[in-house]
Design an enzyme around this catalytic site. Structure first.
Site, PDB file in Angstrom:
ATOM      1  N   ILE A  18      15.016  28.934   4.329  1.00  0.00           N
ATOM      2  CA  ILE A  18      13.286  27.924   4.502  1.00  0.00           C
ATOM      3  C   ILE A  18      12.290  28.618   5.082  1.00  0.00           C
ATOM      4  O   ILE A  18      11.300  28.505   5.323  1.00  0.00           O
ATOM      5  CB  ILE A  18      14.300  27.798   5.988  1.00  0.00           C
ATOM      6  CG1 ILE A  18      15.732  26.817   5.824  1.00  0.00           C
ATOM      7  CG2 ILE A  18      13.423  27.162   7.645  1.00  0.00           C
ATOM      8  CD1 ILE A  18      16.472  26.459   6.631  1.00  0.00           C
ATOM      9  N   TYR A 157      27.125  33.932  16.838  1.00  0.00           N
ATOM     10  CA  TYR A 157      25.737  33.532  15.627  1.00  0.00           C
ATOM     11  C   TYR A 157      25.146  32.664  16.576  1.00  0.00           C
ATOM     12  O   TYR A 157      23.848  32.222  16.822  1.00  0.00           O
ATOM     13  CB  TYR A 157      26.721  32.620  13.899  1.00  0.00           C
ATOM     14  CG  TYR A 157      25.041  32.031  12.948  1.00  0.00           C
ATOM     15  CD1 TYR A 157      24.118  33.105  12.660  1.00  0.00           C
ATOM     16  CD2 TYR A 157      25.249  30.698  13.354  1.00  0.00           C
ATOM     17  CE1 TYR A 157      23.003  32.142  12.620  1.00  0.00           C
ATOM     18  CE2 TYR A 157      24.130  30.240  12.401  1.00  0.00           C
ATOM     19  CZ  TYR A 157      23.008  30.518  12.085  1.00  0.00           C
ATOM     20  OH  TYR A 157      22.172  30.055  11.632  1.00  0.00           O
ATOM     21  N   LEU A 190      19.235  22.616   2.743  1.00  0.00           N
ATOM     22  CA  LEU A 190      19.493  23.270   1.141  1.00  0.00           C
ATOM     23  C   LEU A 190      18.867  24.544   0.215  1.00  0.00           C
ATOM     24  O   LEU A 190      17.686  24.390  -0.794  1.00  0.00           O
ATOM     25  CB  LEU A 190      19.709  22.414  -0.232  1.00  0.00           C
ATOM     26  CG  LEU A 190      20.687  22.232  -1.148  1.00  0.00           C
ATOM     27  CD1 LEU A 190      21.846  22.366  -0.848  1.00  0.00           C
ATOM     28  CD2 LEU A 190      20.386  21.071  -2.295  1.00  0.00           C
TER      29      LEU A 190
HETATM   30  N1  LIG Z   1      20.021  26.455   5.690  1.00  0.00           N
HETATM   31  C1  LIG Z   1      20.323  25.948   7.197  1.00  0.00           C
HETATM   32  O1  LIG Z   1      20.614  24.756   6.352  1.00  0.00           O
HETATM   33  C2  LIG Z   1      20.564  26.416   8.246  1.00  0.00           C
HETATM   34  C3  LIG Z   1      20.954  25.805   9.089  1.00  0.00           C
HETATM   35  C4  LIG Z   1      21.131  26.285  10.708  1.00  0.00           C
HETATM   36  C5  LIG Z   1      19.574  27.922  10.762  1.00  0.00           C
HETATM   37  N2  LIG Z   1      19.699  28.129  10.105  1.00  0.00           N
HETATM   38  C6  LIG Z   1      19.163  29.199  10.029  1.00  0.00           C
HETATM   39  O2  LIG Z   1      17.497  29.372   9.122  1.00  0.00           O
HETATM   40  C7  LIG Z   1      16.530  30.490   9.173  1.00  0.00           C
HETATM   41  C8  LIG Z   1      16.146  30.986   7.882  1.00  0.00           C
HETATM   42  O3  LIG Z   1      17.765  30.383   6.918  1.00  0.00           O
HETATM   43  P1  LIG Z   1      17.520  30.330   5.743  1.00  0.00           P
HETATM   44  O4  LIG Z   1      19.003  29.205   4.905  1.00  0.00           O
HETATM   45  O5  LIG Z   1      16.824  30.084   4.813  1.00  0.00           O
HETATM   46  O6  LIG Z   1      18.365  31.350   5.475  1.00  0.00           O
HETATM   47  P2  LIG Z   1      17.777  32.735   4.196  1.00  0.00           P
HETATM   48  O7  LIG Z   1      19.064  33.377   4.406  1.00  0.00           O
HETATM   49  O8  LIG Z   1      17.971  32.387   3.250  1.00  0.00           O
HETATM   50  O9  LIG Z   1      17.043  33.861   4.090  1.00  0.00           O
HETATM   51  C9  LIG Z   1      16.933  34.727   5.455  1.00  0.00           C
HETATM   52  C10 LIG Z   1      15.350  35.142   5.381  1.00  0.00           C
HETATM   53  O10 LIG Z   1      15.679  36.386   6.852  1.00  0.00           O
HETATM   54  C11 LIG Z   1      15.720  38.087   6.260  1.00  0.00           C
HETATM   55  N3  LIG Z   1      16.242  38.336   7.098  1.00  0.00           N
HETATM   56  C12 LIG Z   1      17.242  38.445   7.610  1.00  0.00           C
HETATM   57  N4  LIG Z   1      17.615  39.560   8.559  1.00  0.00           N
HETATM   58  C13 LIG Z   1      15.874  40.324   8.697  1.00  0.00           C
HETATM   59  C14 LIG Z   1      15.466  40.625   9.767  1.00  0.00           C
HETATM   60  N5  LIG Z   1      16.302  41.610  10.540  1.00  0.00           N
HETATM   61  N6  LIG Z   1      13.772  41.153   9.481  1.00  0.00           N
HETATM   62  C15 LIG Z   1      13.227  39.971   8.901  1.00  0.00           C
HETATM   63  N7  LIG Z   1      14.200  39.753   7.646  1.00  0.00           N
HETATM   64  C16 LIG Z   1      15.602  38.917   7.748  1.00  0.00           C
HETATM   65  C17 LIG Z   1      15.990  37.772   5.037  1.00  0.00           C
HETATM   66  O11 LIG Z   1      15.929  38.917   4.051  1.00  0.00           O
HETATM   67  C18 LIG Z   1      16.306  36.023   4.133  1.00  0.00           C
HETATM   68  O12 LIG Z   1      14.749  36.733   3.398  1.00  0.00           O
HETATM   69  C19 LIG Z   1      17.840  31.488  10.371  1.00  0.00           C
HETATM   70  O13 LIG Z   1      17.201  31.280  11.226  1.00  0.00           O
HETATM   71  C20 LIG Z   1      19.076  30.715   9.618  1.00  0.00           C
HETATM   72  O14 LIG Z   1      20.494  31.036  11.345  1.00  0.00           O
HETATM   73  C21 LIG Z   1      19.355  27.662   8.605  1.00  0.00           C
END
Ligand SMILES: NC(=O)c1ccc[n+]([C@@H]2O[C@H](COP(=O)([O-])OP(=O)(O)OC[C@H]3O[C@@H](n4cnc5c(N)ncnc54)[C@H](O)[C@@H]3O)[C@@H](O)[C@H]2O)c1
Length: 255
Positions: A18, A157, A190
């Site tokens: 994202i 979480y 996705l």
């Molecule tokens: N994908 C979804 O459908 C979904 C659903 C609900 C919430 N979210 C939230 O959206 C956000 C992004 O999700 P995503 O699915 O793209 O996740 P992802 O795991 O694909 O990407 C997360 C990114 O954050 C970085 N990261 C992790 N810990 C970190 C830290 N301590 N400092 C700096 N960077 C850090 C990782 O290296 C990675 O590049 C998150 O907050 C997640 O909780 C996503």
């Protein structure tokens, strides 16, 4: 003129998923984009190149959002190099190991808290003086439907994401007077990691899509990008302190 021409945006956890889509979306709309992530490798360099390819200035920085000094460094370097900070997207989050509630440890709880609400709070405070001085700012925080219950083994979480939503509403209340809006997104998107999981688990894909009224799980650029762009721009000035569910309708119902 592009909608975010002249604006400077910081995005955390931008290396993939994202955050990466958010970076490319804001850059395509004309913003100068500062991407940061705890993992700083070839992917980050390719992201910086992609941002540059859409014609914007960019800066890529290593930042572990659990470290206050890293947050202060990103904000200081952004201000030093570009002279302003207009948009903050708090996207990074760690602590995604599933564990039954009764076995949750202080360590995992703290990791979720530090990378989620504490990091978002610290970043928000650090950019506030710039946004206040400009009389304009857009802060987009990232929650999850998990904060509302119904996702097993993710109590830590859920706690972190619920706290992010609450601090969003509180900051929106205090900072609206300065032209700063603070909203929180609830994505169901996705990302490449979710896609590879669903590609190898067709039954899980069918079950997930059946739960979404639009019958598909949204694309980071096509479905999330335009909504984040709206929240980051001038058009959303009268929208603050709100949860925005970017989920194809899958998350509506009792809060
Ligand atoms: N994908 C979804 O459908 C979904 C659903 C609900 C919430 N979210 C939230 O959206 C956000 C992004 O999700 P995503 O699915 O793209 O996740 P992802 O795991 O694909 O990407 C997360 C990114 O954050 C970085 N990261 C992790 N810990 C970190 C830290 N301590 N400092 C700096 N960077 C850090 C990782 O290296 C990675 O590049 C998150 O907050 C997640 O909780 C996503």
């Amino acid at each position: 003129m592009k909608p975010l021409e002249g604006k400077v945006a910081i995005i955390t956890g931008a290396r993939r998923g994202i955050g990466r889509a958010e970076a490319l979306t804001l850059a395509s709309a004309g913003a100068t984009v500062v991407v940061s992530d705890i993992v700083f490798d070839e992917e980050m360099k390719s992201l910086q190149d992609e941002v540059a390819a859409v014609g914007r200035k960019s800066l890529a920085l290593e930042c572990d959002v659990t470290k206050k000094e890293d947050i202060d460094n990103v904000v200081a370097r952004t201000a030093e190099q570009f002279g302003r900070i207009d948009i903050l997207v708090n996207n990074a989050q760690t602590g995604l190991t599933p564990v039954p509630w009764e076995e949750l440890t202080d360590e995992l709880f703290t990791q979720s808290y530090e990378s989620g609400p504490l990091a978002s709070f610290r970043f928000m405070q650090a950019v506030f003086p710039y946004m206040k001085a400009q009389g304009w700012g857009r802060i987009i925080n990232t929650s999850s439907g998990a904060s509302r219950g119904g996702v097993e083994n993710f109590g830590h979480y859920a706690m972190a994401k619920g706290a992010i939503s609450s601090l969003t509403y509180a900051a929106a209340t205090d900072w609206g007077q300065y032209g700063i809006t603070v909203n929180v997104i609830y994505p169901a998107i996705l990302t490449p990691s979710l896609k590879s999981y669903l590609d190898s688990n067709p039954a899980a894909r069918t079950a997930m899509e059946a739960r979404v009224p639009v019958r598909y799980v949204g694309d980071p650029l096509d479905d999330l990008g335009p909504i984040v762009l709206f929240l980051a721009g001038d058009a959303s000035g009268y929208l603050t302190g709100h949860p925005v569910f970017i989920d194809g309708g899958g998350g509506f119902g009792p809060r």
